[in-house]
Design an enzyme around this catalytic site. Structure first.
Site, short mmCIF file in Angstrom:
data_model
loop_
_atom_site.label_atom_id
_atom_site.label_comp_id
_atom_site.label_asym_id
_atom_site.label_seq_id
_atom_site.Cartn_x
_atom_site.Cartn_y
_atom_site.Cartn_z
N HIS A 116 -4.29 -8.79 3.70
CA HIS A 116 -3.37 -8.24 4.71
C HIS A 116 -2.49 -7.17 4.06
CE1 HIS A 116 -4.18 -11.99 6.92
NE2 HIS A 116 -3.50 -11.55 7.94
N ASN A 146 -4.29 -10.77 -4.39
CA ASN A 146 -3.97 -11.25 -3.04
C ASN A 146 -3.30 -12.62 -3.06
OD1 ASN A 146 -4.11 -11.32 -0.14
ND2 ASN A 146 -5.93 -12.62 -0.30
#
Lengths: 260, 79
Positions: A116, A146
């Site tokens: 994201h 991440n």
């Protein structure tokens, strides 16, 4: 930047210096109500703005990734986000033409996470959360980043907001070097990632860059860079709506370990 | 979530993120199992997930190591 303006922008840039102020359909997500400018002509090709309820994106058909994702975090928003259950589904962005967008299949078995840009945990309601799982808000991101440093930085930003500051955050990929990795012959892998955090009220900002190497021998740490240096590397003006952003003081985010 | 059934599901138990994939199930983050009702509920949730994952993994012959689809190198179009 409105979609119609992107095409117009691309046409005009052959004749004009690419310093036109971008127009955005979702100024509420941007510092000074102005979205970043794509100054490097190669970035403008196939670029489309997508407005979501809690963040704004410009997506590139060339990389099949966003070039940035921007959000305004307020204490009220982060408090709402903290109460939300985190259950959702990754999905291709159906507002983008199929020829321009990434599909779930592109990321499958690649070794990269779907990272994201505007994080799930910043989303204040289920609509925004669902939108944040669009691949138009994702880049291929090394799992160590991440799940590790990048997640820690996101948490450090929220912590600062919870302490009472409203922050503008712009996150995105860097595509540097002569060659880049590509997934499934379609989705470009960023060479690194950036996050710019800006406190307009305190006139402070900080910009982080983190490697996106898939399997580094030693886990990289954040480098902090000046706004001007980051903009130069990106070929973008990140805060065109903020007067004298270059003179802002340094925003300190406790808990983020940077390279010496 | 049905482990390995799709490439789309994302779920969480406390701070543990669970991402489904047809080639892998990823769990990351942190989870605290407090010695109370909430801790028991979370422990059961995690156990059920792992039991389902093991059942899927045991149901068919497996390669020693799953093949990745390595990224290819292309000239930087933004360079």
């Amino acid at each position: 930047m409105q979609i119609s303006h992107v095409a117009l922008f691309a046409l005009l840039t052959t004749a004009l210096a690419p310093a036109l102020a971008a127009e955005t359909a979702c100024p509420q997500h941007y510092a000074g109500s102005t979205s970043p400018d794509l100054l490097r002509p190669s970035l403008q090709q196939g670029a489309r703005e997508l407005c979501f309820s809690a963040f704004g994106v410009v997506h590139s058909a060339v990389s099949r990734t966003p070039l940035w994702s921007a959000e305004l975090l307020t204490p009220a928003r982060v408090a709402r986000a903290a109460r939300l259950e985190r259950k959702d589904t990754f999905h291709a962005e159906d507002r983008l033409p199929e020829a321009e967008r990434a599909e779930l299949e592109d990321y499958r078995a690649s070794g990269y996470d779907r990272g994201h840009l505007s994080p799930n945990h910043d989303m204040p309601d289920t609509t925004a959360q669902r939108e944040s799982f669009s691949l138009a808000n994702m880049v291929p991101q090394a799992p160590w980043a991440n799940r590790g440093q990048w997640a820690d930085l996101e948490e450090a930003v929220r912590k600062r907001v919870k302490a009472g500051r409203s922050l503008h955050v712009i996150s995105g990929p860097l595509f540097e070097g002569s060659e880049l990795a590509q997934l499934d012959g379609r989705v470009l892998v960023p060479s690194a990632m950036f996050k710019l955090v800006c406190d307009l009220q305190a006139r402070q900002l900080v910009a982080f860059v983190l490697s996106n190497e898939l399997r580094p021998a030693v886990t990289p740490r954040y480098e902090t860079v000046t706004l001007a240096a980051l903009e130069q590397r990106l070929g973008m003006a990140l805060l065109p709506g903020v007067p004298q952003a270059g003179t802002f003081g340094k925003l300190v985010l406790p808990g983020v370990t940077t390279a010496p | 979530m049905h482990p390995y059934a799709n490439d789309a599901d994302s779920d969480a138990i406390d701070g543990l993120t669970i991402e489904n994939g047809t080639d892998r199930l990823s769990l990351y983050g942190s989870l605290t199992l407090t010695r109370d009702q909430a801790g028991l509920a979370r422990a059961r949730q995690l156990l059920a997930l792992l039991q389902q994952a093991v059942a899927v993994l045991e149901a068919a012959p497996l390669p020693e190591q799953i093949a990745e689809r390595p990224a290819t190198k292309v000239a930087n179009p933004f360079g």
